[in-house]
Design a protein around this motif. Sequence first.
Motif, PDB file in Angstrom:
ATOM      1  N   GLY A   1      -8.592  67.602  18.154  1.00  0.00           N
ATOM      2  CA  GLY A   1      -9.581  67.518  19.230  1.00  0.00           C
ATOM      3  C   GLY A   1      -8.962  67.811  20.580  1.00  0.00           C
ATOM      4  N   TRP A   2      -7.747  67.327  20.774  1.00  0.00           N
ATOM      5  CA  TRP A   2      -7.004  67.531  22.027  1.00  0.00           C
ATOM      6  C   TRP A   2      -6.831  69.020  22.320  1.00  0.00           C
ATOM      7  CZ3 TRP A   2      -5.340  63.367  24.961  1.00  0.00           C
ATOM      8  CH2 TRP A   2      -4.411  63.601  25.962  1.00  0.00           C
ATOM      9  N   GLU A   3      -6.392  69.764  21.313  1.00  0.00           N
ATOM     10  CA  GLU A   3      -6.177  71.197  21.492  1.00  0.00           C
ATOM     11  C   GLU A   3      -7.491  71.962  21.548  1.00  0.00           C
ATOM     12  OE1 GLU A   3      -3.183  72.730  22.118  1.00  0.00           O
ATOM     13  OE2 GLU A   3      -2.643  70.635  22.320  1.00  0.00           O
ATOM     14  N   ALA A   4      -8.490  71.481  20.818  1.00  0.00           N
ATOM     15  CA  ALA A   4      -9.780  72.178  20.805  1.00  0.00           C
ATOM     16  C   ALA A   4     -10.450  72.126  22.176  1.00  0.00           C
ATOM     17  CB  ALA A   4     -10.699  71.583  19.741  1.00  0.00           C
ATOM     18  N   VAL A   5     -10.417  70.965  22.847  1.00  0.00           N
ATOM     19  CA  VAL A   5     -11.023  70.909  24.184  1.00  0.00           C
ATOM     20  C   VAL A   5     -10.249  71.787  25.158  1.00  0.00           C
ATOM     21  CG1 VAL A   5     -12.098  68.638  23.902  1.00  0.00           C
ATOM     22  CG2 VAL A   5      -9.779  68.788  24.812  1.00  0.00           C
ATOM     23  N   GLY A   6      -8.946  71.904  24.957  1.00  0.00           N
ATOM     24  CA  GLY A   6      -8.162  72.797  25.805  1.00  0.00           C
ATOM     25  C   GLY A   6      -8.533  74.252  25.591  1.00  0.00           C
ATOM     26  N   LEU A   7      -8.732  74.636  24.330  1.00  0.00           N
ATOM     27  CA  LEU A   7      -9.112  76.013  24.022  1.00  0.00           C
ATOM     28  C   LEU A   7     -10.488  76.349  24.592  1.00  0.00           C
ATOM     29  CD1 LEU A   7      -8.869  78.717  22.523  1.00  0.00           C
ATOM     30  CD2 LEU A   7      -9.783  77.576  20.491  1.00  0.00           C
ATOM     31  N   VAL A   8     -11.464  75.458  24.377  1.00  0.00           N
ATOM     32  CA  VAL A   8     -12.816  75.755  24.854  1.00  0.00           C
ATOM     33  C   VAL A   8     -12.860  75.726  26.381  1.00  0.00           C
ATOM     34  CG1 VAL A   8     -15.256  75.166  24.662  1.00  0.00           C
ATOM     35  CG2 VAL A   8     -13.742  74.776  22.723  1.00  0.00           C
ATOM     36  N   SER A   9     -12.072  74.870  27.005  1.00  0.00           N
ATOM     37  CA  SER A   9     -12.028  74.874  28.474  1.00  0.00           C
ATOM     38  C   SER A   9     -11.501  76.211  28.982  1.00  0.00           C
ATOM     39  CB  SER A   9     -11.163  73.721  28.994  1.00  0.00           C
ATOM     40  OG  SER A   9      -9.790  73.962  28.714  1.00  0.00           O
ATOM     41  N   TYR A  10     -10.549  76.791  28.269  1.00  0.00           N
ATOM     42  CA  TYR A  10     -10.044  78.126  28.617  1.00  0.00           C
ATOM     43  C   TYR A  10     -11.174  79.154  28.575  1.00  0.00           C
ATOM     44  CZ  TYR A  10      -7.706  82.619  27.723  1.00  0.00           C
ATOM     45  OH  TYR A  10      -7.326  83.932  27.753  1.00  0.00           O
ATOM     46  N   LEU A  11     -11.998  79.080  27.536  1.00  0.00           N
ATOM     47  CA  LEU A  11     -13.118  80.017  27.399  1.00  0.00           C
ATOM     48  C   LEU A  11     -14.159  79.801  28.500  1.00  0.00           C
ATOM     49  CD1 LEU A  11     -13.622  79.805  23.526  1.00  0.00           C
ATOM     50  CD2 LEU A  11     -12.488  81.632  24.805  1.00  0.00           C
ATOM     51  N   LEU A  12     -14.392  78.546  28.864  1.00  0.00           N
ATOM     52  CA  LEU A  12     -15.438  78.238  29.839  1.00  0.00           C
ATOM     53  C   LEU A  12     -15.002  78.525  31.269  1.00  0.00           C
ATOM     54  CD1 LEU A  12     -16.788  75.027  28.149  1.00  0.00           C
ATOM     55  CD2 LEU A  12     -18.171  77.012  28.733  1.00  0.00           C
ATOM     56  N   ILE A  13     -13.768  78.186  31.610  1.00  0.00           N
ATOM     57  CA  ILE A  13     -13.289  78.468  32.962  1.00  0.00           C
ATOM     58  C   ILE A  13     -13.275  79.975  33.210  1.00  0.00           C
ATOM     59  CG2 ILE A  13     -11.302  78.289  34.524  1.00  0.00           C
ATOM     60  CD1 ILE A  13     -10.624  75.638  33.033  1.00  0.00           C
ATOM     61  N   GLY A  14     -12.932  80.737  32.188  1.00  0.00           N
ATOM     62  CA  GLY A  14     -12.944  82.192  32.305  1.00  0.00           C
ATOM     63  C   GLY A  14     -14.221  82.812  31.783  1.00  0.00           C
ATOM     64  N   PHE A  15     -15.333  82.076  31.872  1.00  0.00           N
ATOM     65  CA  PHE A  15     -16.598  82.570  31.314  1.00  0.00           C
ATOM     66  C   PHE A  15     -16.984  83.914  31.921  1.00  0.00           C
ATOM     67  CE2 PHE A  15     -21.264  82.829  31.413  1.00  0.00           C
ATOM     68  CZ  PHE A  15     -21.532  82.754  30.044  1.00  0.00           C
ATOM     69  N   TRP A  16     -16.851  84.026  33.256  1.00  0.00           N
ATOM     70  CA  TRP A  16     -17.097  85.321  33.912  1.00  0.00           C
ATOM     71  C   TRP A  16     -15.788  86.102  33.885  1.00  0.00           C
ATOM     72  CZ3 TRP A  16     -19.841  81.660  37.577  1.00  0.00           C
ATOM     73  CH2 TRP A  16     -21.201  81.572  37.242  1.00  0.00           C
ATOM     74  N   TYR A  17     -15.489  86.665  32.721  1.00  0.00           N
ATOM     75  CA  TYR A  17     -14.158  87.186  32.436  1.00  0.00           C
ATOM     76  C   TYR A  17     -13.844  88.495  33.157  1.00  0.00           C
ATOM     77  CZ  TYR A  17     -17.080  89.782  29.131  1.00  0.00           C
ATOM     78  OH  TYR A  17     -18.071  90.536  28.558  1.00  0.00           O
ATOM     79  N   THR A  18     -14.820  89.087  33.851  1.00  0.00           N
ATOM     80  CA  THR A  18     -14.529  90.295  34.615  1.00  0.00           C
ATOM     81  C   THR A  18     -13.963  89.979  35.998  1.00  0.00           C
ATOM     82  OG1 THR A  18     -16.838  90.350  35.344  1.00  0.00           O
ATOM     83  CG2 THR A  18     -16.256  91.685  33.425  1.00  0.00           C
ATOM     84  N   ARG A  19     -13.947  88.716  36.373  1.00  0.00           N
ATOM     85  CA  ARG A  19     -13.386  88.331  37.669  1.00  0.00           C
ATOM     86  C   ARG A  19     -11.896  88.045  37.527  1.00  0.00           C
ATOM     87  NH1 ARG A  19     -17.475  83.780  40.110  1.00  0.00           N
ATOM     88  NH2 ARG A  19     -19.430  84.945  39.915  1.00  0.00           N
ATOM     89  N   PRO A  20     -11.045  88.685  38.305  1.00  0.00           N
ATOM     90  CA  PRO A  20      -9.606  88.376  38.237  1.00  0.00           C
ATOM     91  C   PRO A  20      -9.310  86.904  38.516  1.00  0.00           C
ATOM     92  CG  PRO A  20      -9.992  90.410  39.458  1.00  0.00           C
ATOM     93  CD  PRO A  20     -11.337  89.792  39.228  1.00  0.00           C
TER      94      PRO A  20
END
Length: 697
Positions: A147-166
Amino acid sequence: MPFDHLSPAMLCAIPLAPLVGAIVAGLFGKTVGRAGAHVITILGVTIAFVLSLVAFFGVLHGGRFDEATYTWATIGDIKFEIGFLIDSLTATMMLVVTFVSLMVHIYTIGYMADDPGYQRFFAYISLFTFSMLMLVMSNNMLQLFFGWEAVGLVSYLLIGFWYTRPTAIYANLKAFLVNRVGDFGFILGIGLLLAYAGSMHYADVFAKGEELAKLTLPGTDWMLLTVACICLFIGAMGKSAQFPLHVWLPDSMEGPTPISALIHAATMVTAGIFMVARFSPLFELSETALSFVIVIGAITALFMGFLGVIQNDIKRVVAYSTLSQLGYMTVALGASAYSVAIFHLMTHAFFKALLFLAAGSVIIGVHHDQDIRNMGGLRKYMPITWITSLVGSLALIGTPFFSGFYSKDSIIEAVAESHIAGSGFAYFAVVASVFVTALYSFRMYFLVFHGEERFGKAHAHDPHDDHHADAAAKLDSHEASAPHDEADADDAHEEHHGLAPGEKPHETPWVVTLPLILLAIPSFAIGFLTIGPMLYGKWFDGAIVVGENHHAMEKIAEEFHGALAMGLHGFVSLPFWLALAGVVVAWYLYLVNKSLPDKILARTGWLYRLLDNKYYMDRINEVVFAAGARRLGGGLWKRGDQSVIDGIVVNGSARLVGWFAGVVRTLQSGYIYHYAFAMIIGVLALMSYFVLRQPPH
């Protein structure tokens, strides 16, 4: 079904319901459409919330569950299992996570209405909810780590949700890498406990706590349990953004506002606080580890609050508030007031989610402008957002009878009674932070909702023009203004943000304001209603352990005479007057004498530069740690990879084989008389060998 019965099937359904929603929205988003995506994910989280309520009432009636539901692997006597531990600590976390997540899901319908990544976003936040539930419901360290690593992975996806922005890519990589630093310590702590306790199961490890406390780390005189607990807490420093591993959290504002609320209120950042409380039977056996915890928490609470005072991005003000409040919770953990830390975690989840979602409502109302210097006077245009923001702000600064008052004052009282090394500094930090919190909270409140109307002006501030030491932070996280195609996200990012001259703000739709109202209710009342049973009743008995030599909770219990009496007494306490002073100073500086802040800035430019550059922590990380890592990586690449692996192992073995083949090739001439001669020489050599070995007669 009796109230105290907690069935494995029901418990499995709690995390799996959001997971199913995430799978459907993520893999079949085009098939089910935008409406289908939000319906299925909201239904999944609603099921999880309702079943969490059932589990909560089960625990309330004496139920408890601690069993494995699936054995993944068995190695010798060690079992790697998936299982659930449902007690009062877990039940509290489950309710907080599912309720806040449900509010965020509903809010997202309005906030992300025109975003092309609509289905993908719902899939991510539902998967985030699943990951956090697996973490808090675990009964063993394997599932905890998953769970610890999973929340870290999904947070990575969500923080970079607008992935075209540097800037979004920079922010999610930063969050991911900083958390890897903490996770390295976390897995070392788990490894030490597994090696010496011989089990991954919480109950087995805790039962051997006294034995582990007598051991030292091999080759040193360090107490094994102290090292293990500090390693575990380093993991918490990453997830819960404690100094110096806090640097990722402000930049995580690059993600959409709903995920800012979810990450910063009820899920990822609270994982570290929950983990330390869960491992309280071990932390209580190490005074050194507790001292380390309380000092780190005190530094975070005070110094991160200072940074909130100079922020102009509405979301970053709330983000630095989160850092400071996480410091409060960590201080409570170090003072052995684990129940107070969880109590503040719960109250903070409601009012911080409220403040983030209210900030998002403001951003929508002023056409995606996040600079508070371009706002003002929004009270009459956005009455629901205004009143709910006021409730959240009053709760945040600890106004008597609001939820934050009961939890923050309890932390201050517990630290005052603590005798852990570092508690003196911690007490000063949490008391001083009361004034700082009130100052930056009401600076934001007054600039946004009161005073002159500064929106729709040609000379409006643009955060892109502000000076920041961090190049990636030069582009503050403007929310996307709903591009029609994800490939056009960069173009949309360049659009004008803010109201045009003559335009007026507007209140947001009901799917945005309804969650604000529903979160404002517990932000006001939950502290008054629950402080008695949670802190001074037996709610956490069996779930949290406090050592006999740690008396902070006993001392503050002697002074508690009910929520009403505590609220009334709050009006004559030091924290109240400090909070009031912070509000008055903010009112005077930003509504009365509005030129004074610029005069102060002119005289203390060096201090502003220090705060604006965030104590140069990013620069230190870049110059010292990142550069060191690059040098280490370059050295390993040149000397290890190129010289040793490629030069000696790979190419060296190839050269050796080639040389040997060349030697052998000279012996393979193809002439029969050469081979016959070699055979004769070989026979003579063998005969000579056996003759010489014969013993003399």
